[in-house]
Write a protein that holds these residues in place. Structure first.
Motif, mmCIF file in Angstrom:
data_model
loop_
_atom_site.group_PDB
_atom_site.id
_atom_site.type_symbol
_atom_site.label_atom_id
_atom_site.label_comp_id
_atom_site.label_asym_id
_atom_site.label_seq_id
_atom_site.Cartn_x
_atom_site.Cartn_y
_atom_site.Cartn_z
ATOM 1 N N TYR B 12 0.821 -1.205 0.000
ATOM 2 C CA TYR B 12 0.000 0.000 0.000
ATOM 3 C C TYR B 12 0.854 1.254 0.000
ATOM 4 O O TYR B 12 1.925 1.286 0.599
ATOM 5 C CB TYR B 12 -0.889 0.025 1.260
ATOM 6 C CG TYR B 12 -1.701 -1.231 1.393
ATOM 7 C CD1 TYR B 12 -2.941 -1.344 0.761
ATOM 8 C CD2 TYR B 12 -1.210 -2.343 2.095
ATOM 9 C CE1 TYR B 12 -3.672 -2.530 0.828
ATOM 10 C CE2 TYR B 12 -1.932 -3.526 2.171
ATOM 11 C CZ TYR B 12 -3.157 -3.609 1.532
ATOM 12 O OH TYR B 12 -3.876 -4.780 1.598
ATOM 13 N N VAL B 13 0.364 2.289 -0.671
ATOM 14 C CA VAL B 13 0.919 3.624 -0.460
ATOM 15 C C VAL B 13 -0.169 4.445 0.226
ATOM 16 O O VAL B 13 -1.358 4.276 -0.048
ATOM 17 C CB VAL B 13 1.384 4.321 -1.763
ATOM 18 C CG1 VAL B 13 2.601 3.610 -2.338
ATOM 19 C CG2 VAL B 13 0.271 4.429 -2.775
ATOM 20 N N ALA B 14 0.252 5.325 1.112
ATOM 21 C CA ALA B 14 -0.711 6.138 1.856
ATOM 22 C C ALA B 14 -0.238 7.578 1.924
ATOM 23 O O ALA B 14 0.962 7.864 1.852
ATOM 24 C CB ALA B 14 -0.882 5.584 3.262
ATOM 25 N N ARG B 15 -1.185 8.476 2.042
ATOM 26 C CA ARG B 15 -0.899 9.879 2.322
ATOM 27 C C ARG B 15 -1.481 10.158 3.696
ATOM 28 O O ARG B 15 -2.682 9.982 3.910
ATOM 29 C CB ARG B 15 -1.567 10.768 1.280
ATOM 30 C CG ARG B 15 -1.450 12.262 1.608
ATOM 31 C CD ARG B 15 -1.772 13.116 0.394
ATOM 32 N NE ARG B 15 -3.162 13.007 -0.010
ATOM 33 C CZ ARG B 15 -4.157 13.777 0.449
ATOM 34 N NH1 ARG B 15 -3.913 14.700 1.354
ATOM 35 N NH2 ARG B 15 -5.384 13.613 0.000
ATOM 36 N N LEU B 16 -0.645 10.565 4.615
ATOM 37 C CA LEU B 16 -1.111 10.812 5.976
ATOM 38 C C LEU B 16 -1.869 12.140 6.035
ATOM 39 O O LEU B 16 -1.577 13.081 5.290
ATOM 40 C CB LEU B 16 0.072 10.813 6.941
ATOM 41 C CG LEU B 16 0.943 9.542 6.915
ATOM 42 C CD1 LEU B 16 2.027 9.626 7.988
ATOM 43 C CD2 LEU B 16 0.119 8.279 7.085
ATOM 44 N N GLU B 17 -2.817 12.201 6.939
ATOM 45 C CA GLU B 17 -3.728 13.345 7.038
ATOM 46 C C GLU B 17 -3.060 14.506 7.766
ATOM 47 O O GLU B 17 -2.567 14.343 8.893
ATOM 48 C CB GLU B 17 -4.970 12.896 7.829
ATOM 49 C CG GLU B 17 -6.059 13.909 7.950
ATOM 50 C CD GLU B 17 -6.925 13.971 6.691
ATOM 51 O OE1 GLU B 17 -6.977 12.961 5.957
ATOM 52 O OE2 GLU B 17 -7.524 15.039 6.458
ATOM 53 N N ALA B 113 2.654 16.714 6.184
ATOM 54 C CA ALA B 113 2.428 15.871 5.005
ATOM 55 C C ALA B 113 3.222 14.596 5.203
ATOM 56 O O ALA B 113 4.313 14.628 5.774
ATOM 57 C CB ALA B 113 2.889 16.580 3.734
ATOM 58 N N GLY B 114 2.686 13.468 4.771
ATOM 59 C CA GLY B 114 3.406 12.216 4.954
ATOM 60 C C GLY B 114 3.043 11.220 3.872
ATOM 61 O O GLY B 114 1.872 11.075 3.513
ATOM 62 N N GLU B 115 4.054 10.534 3.340
ATOM 63 C CA GLU B 115 3.857 9.505 2.322
ATOM 64 C C GLU B 115 4.490 8.214 2.820
ATOM 65 O O GLU B 115 5.654 8.208 3.220
ATOM 66 C CB GLU B 115 4.477 9.953 0.988
ATOM 67 C CG GLU B 115 3.779 11.215 0.464
ATOM 68 C CD GLU B 115 4.419 11.864 -0.752
ATOM 69 O OE1 GLU B 115 5.517 11.424 -1.157
ATOM 70 O OE2 GLU B 115 3.832 12.813 -1.279
#
Lengths: 140, 140, 140
Positions: B12-17, B113-115
């Motif tokens: 999975y790739v995610a973008r943190l809120e 921001a986080g990936e």
């Protein structure tokens, strides 16, 4: 840019042995799973460490010794063959109690605790001397 | 050295809120994909951070708080069960506007921001108290 | 927290070209394997570097230039499309001969030696402007 497609033979998580050497433990993991090539990331803590810094002009490594407890905030590296033996090329970022970070090529370090994720590749990778950098690199 | 072969159930790739807690977001990702064990790497920036440094003699964590904007230059960690709950063991290297790096065990940090890239494993991993280090480690 | 399941089209190890630009080499690897989305970790050394620090209030990047030899102690990043072009979002931790670490968003750096592991994803990822952070993020 030189690259090679790799296929993964297996993936592993490991806990490094307290008191053992960090890099030797990673090489032992590669040996245990019969991998001549692998990629890994890791985290943990060491009781001491020896970092090497490569002098790009002199073509030699200068060691720095840290005789203190350090967190392993980041560890990235790979396993391949160097002179016929498994070698874990290991870079790490270490940190002190006040958060200060030191980093570089990790030659050695006494494990306090360590957690590793390793992907073992089917294709072996072998290092050979590179004239331009005077380093042992992959002739991909 | 103790290790276990793992099988990946999904990646999975995610973008943190923005505004959420960095570690909680990673645990939420593991929960969302129903993973009791996972490995991740990440990058981004935080609005503040709390690092913990483990005192190897005392067997206790000392917190350090950073009330400032920091880049997340590196983040490596894993998810496993601790007392029956998903716990994201998270180490990070953070940096200031002049490039200065601080690093350690990331307990908390407000996401700017986080990936994240996460591999969820089929086999659960569970932490248990380790007498030698006084830490919760994997009895692999 | 926003996430997407990804499938890996291929995995690669690469050796970056001495004298080339670190980030450009990674984008060249993605192009060579026809990947519009990828995740990577890397290590090595550079002859110089330009780090960017994001000012979260101003919404702008401030560059810092390092005209010196540095180890690449850690490098984590991803490739995705930005304005239709492959962009390697690259964070790195660099270190000096005494071990001192500097870190941040790596815009550029002249490769001395570099080793990269990349996973190319089948699903493309595309960045779009995010109003909250004024950054180009993935609308997952």
């Amino acid at each position: 840019m030189h690259f090679r497609s790799v296929e993964t033979a297996g993936e592993y998580v490991a806990r490094l042995e307290t008191g053992a050497d960090w890099r030797t433990e990673i090489e032992a993991l590669a040996a245990a799973v019969d991998a001549d090539a692998a990629w890994f990331t890791a985290l943990g803590a060491v009781q001491d460490a020896e970092l090497w810094f490569y002098d790009q002009d002199e073509g030699s490594y200068d060691p720095i010794t840290f005789d203190e407890e350090l967190e392993v905030a980041s560890c990235v590296g790979n396993v391949s063959l160097l002179d016929g033996e498994r070698f874990a090329h290991t870079h790490a970022v270490l940190s002190r109690p006040d958060g200060e970070a030191v980093a570089g090529h990790l030659n050695a370090g006494t494990v306090f605790a360590g957690e590793v994720y390793m992907r073992a590749f089917e294709t072996p990778l072998e290092r050979a001397h590179d004239e331009t950098t005077d380093l042992d690199l992959w002739p991909l």
